[in-house]
Design an enzyme around this catalytic site. Structure first.
Site, mmCIF file in Angstrom:
data_model
loop_
_atom_site.group_PDB
_atom_site.id
_atom_site.type_symbol
_atom_site.label_atom_id
_atom_site.label_comp_id
_atom_site.label_asym_id
_atom_site.label_seq_id
_atom_site.Cartn_x
_atom_site.Cartn_y
_atom_site.Cartn_z
ATOM 1 N N ASP A 194 -1.517 -9.848 -5.752
ATOM 2 C CA ASP A 194 -1.426 -8.805 -4.730
ATOM 3 C C ASP A 194 -2.703 -7.971 -4.774
ATOM 4 O O ASP A 194 -3.045 -7.409 -5.816
ATOM 5 C CB ASP A 194 -0.208 -7.911 -4.983
ATOM 6 N N GLU A 276 -3.072 -13.571 -0.737
ATOM 7 C CA GLU A 276 -2.700 -13.138 0.607
ATOM 8 C C GLU A 276 -3.826 -13.468 1.595
ATOM 9 O O GLU A 276 -5.005 -13.321 1.274
ATOM 10 C CB GLU A 276 -2.464 -11.632 0.634
ATOM 11 N N ASP A 359 3.504 -3.190 -6.647
ATOM 12 C CA ASP A 359 2.529 -4.278 -6.610
ATOM 13 C C ASP A 359 3.006 -5.498 -7.385
ATOM 14 O O ASP A 359 2.738 -6.635 -6.992
ATOM 15 C CB ASP A 359 1.180 -3.799 -7.162
#
Length: 387
Positions: A194, A276, A359
């Protein structure tokens, strides 16, 4: 795979003057070639050579240098068109795109100039190079680099090298062909990563790279730049020039450390890495004015690039996942609700009551999505049925 190694040249005074003059000459020539290309609608390299090669030779460039100037210019226009097609310069009619399309590409006086093995030779045992300049061939130009970089040059250097000037110093960027480690086709799982600003990177394995130190460094640099710019004296401008790119170098070093830690963990555990896909996030996110500087200083793309090439070199699988709802979904029960995110650091599921660092929870969701992407995207390993 290709890896670049940067070495610093340590020329004597007359050698430095020759290198400086060479870069200035070839980049002035590149600007002229660019103007010709723009006027003629950016023809192909062979046709562009017919219009410019003789003039470049008349300007004192050697045959190989002239060829590289033409190719460098043509490649710059190819890159510009690729950026326009990808939408990196805005929509049709936007101010930035119109500005890029309405004039020829220009090159800085110290911009990179490619050198092949005919123009540049390395004496690695003596740590010297022999390099072509407009003043003739310079022999015995000293260079400095780390022991690891020298080992890389000795074992894997292949292809062109670029000469660049920066703040009065000269560097050679050498291309090395490094053999790739076979890709791990059956990862034991995926390490979800993340990316953020408060925490630069948080993984599903528990690693957390806090962004507080980097953010403080950036704030100090910003405050110092403001003070020096407001002062406006000759010494202030000299200090600004000396400190140029210091923040960028510090951020790059931090990103190298973080990416190496993540890839090493995945390699050691036989896992893949899930990142991501944050493409276009700066256009999607709406922030207050005082938060925009922090967002646009966020070097997530650079960190992603570092993770990608280190993972490829180590044979670690890497996948990109959709970041939608990863911060609102519970990694234990899968419940999605905006109110699950209590604040920046806290996640509390309103369905099952799970409480985690926000997170870490997002990293677990990214890891799970990574496994899904890998399973559905890779080729089938089922043996073919004999008939």
């Amino acid at each position: 795979m290709k890896v670049v190694v940067r070495v610093k040249l340590v020329p004597e005074a007359d050698q430095a003057a020759a290198l400086r003059s060479t870069l200035r000459t070839v980049n002035e020539a590149a600007c002229w070639v660019s103007a010709v290309a723009f006027e003629r609608g950016v023809p192909r390299e062979y046709e562009l050579r017919k219009h410019t090669y003789a003039e470049l030779k008349a300007r004192g460039l050697g045959a190989q240098a002239a060829q590289h100037v033409i190719k460098k210019t043509r490649d710059a226009y190819t890159t510009l068109r690729a950026n326009i097609r990808a939408g990196n310069l805005g929509k049709p009619g936007s101010k930035r795109r119109v500005k890029a399309e309405s004039k020829p590409i220009t090159f800085r006086p110290e911009a990179a100039q490619p050198y092949d093995d005919r123009c540049l030779s390395w004496q690695l045992d003596q740590r010297t190079v022999s390099i072509w300049t407009t003043a003739g061939r310079l022999k015995g130009v000293q260079f400095a680099c780390s022991p690891d970089a020298l080992t890389m040059l000795c074992g894997h250097r292949k292809g062109e090298s670029d000469l660049i000037g920066r703040d009065g110093e000269f560097y050679l960027i050498a291309t090395c062909e490094v053999p790739e480690t076979p890709l791990n086709e059956n990862p034991a799982g995926f390490v979800g990563v993340d990316l953020g600003i408060a925490n630069i990177a948080t993984t599903s394995t528990g690693y957390k790279a806090a962004g507080r130190g980097l953010n403080r460094h950036r704030k100090r640099q910003l405050d110092l730049r403001r003070k020096l710019q407001a002062k406006g004296t000759k010494s202030a401008k000299r200090l600004l020039k000396q400190r140029a790119r210091k923040e960028a170098r510090h951020a790059a070093n931090v990103n190298h450390i973080i990416s190496k830690t993540i890839v090493t963990t995945a390699e050691r555990t036989g896992s893949g890495i899930a990142l991501e896909d944050l493409t276009g996030i700066r256009d999607r996110v709406r922030l207050r004015k005082d938060q925009r500087t922090q967002l646009h200083s966020w070097s997530f793309h650079q960190l992603g690039q570092y993770i990608a090439y280190k993972a490829k070199r180590a044979g670690v699988p890497l996948v990109y996942v959709d970041p939608a709802y990863t911060s609102q979904q519970c990694s234990q029960c899968g419940h999605i609700e905006r109110k699950n995110r209590v604040d920046q650091a806290t996640f509390a599921c309103r369905s099952c009551g799970t409480v985690l660092h926000a997170d870490v929870n997002a990293a677990h969701n990214i890891a799970r999505k990574g496994e899904t992407v890998w399973t559905t995207g890779r080729e089938s390993r089922v043996p073919a049925i004999e008939t």
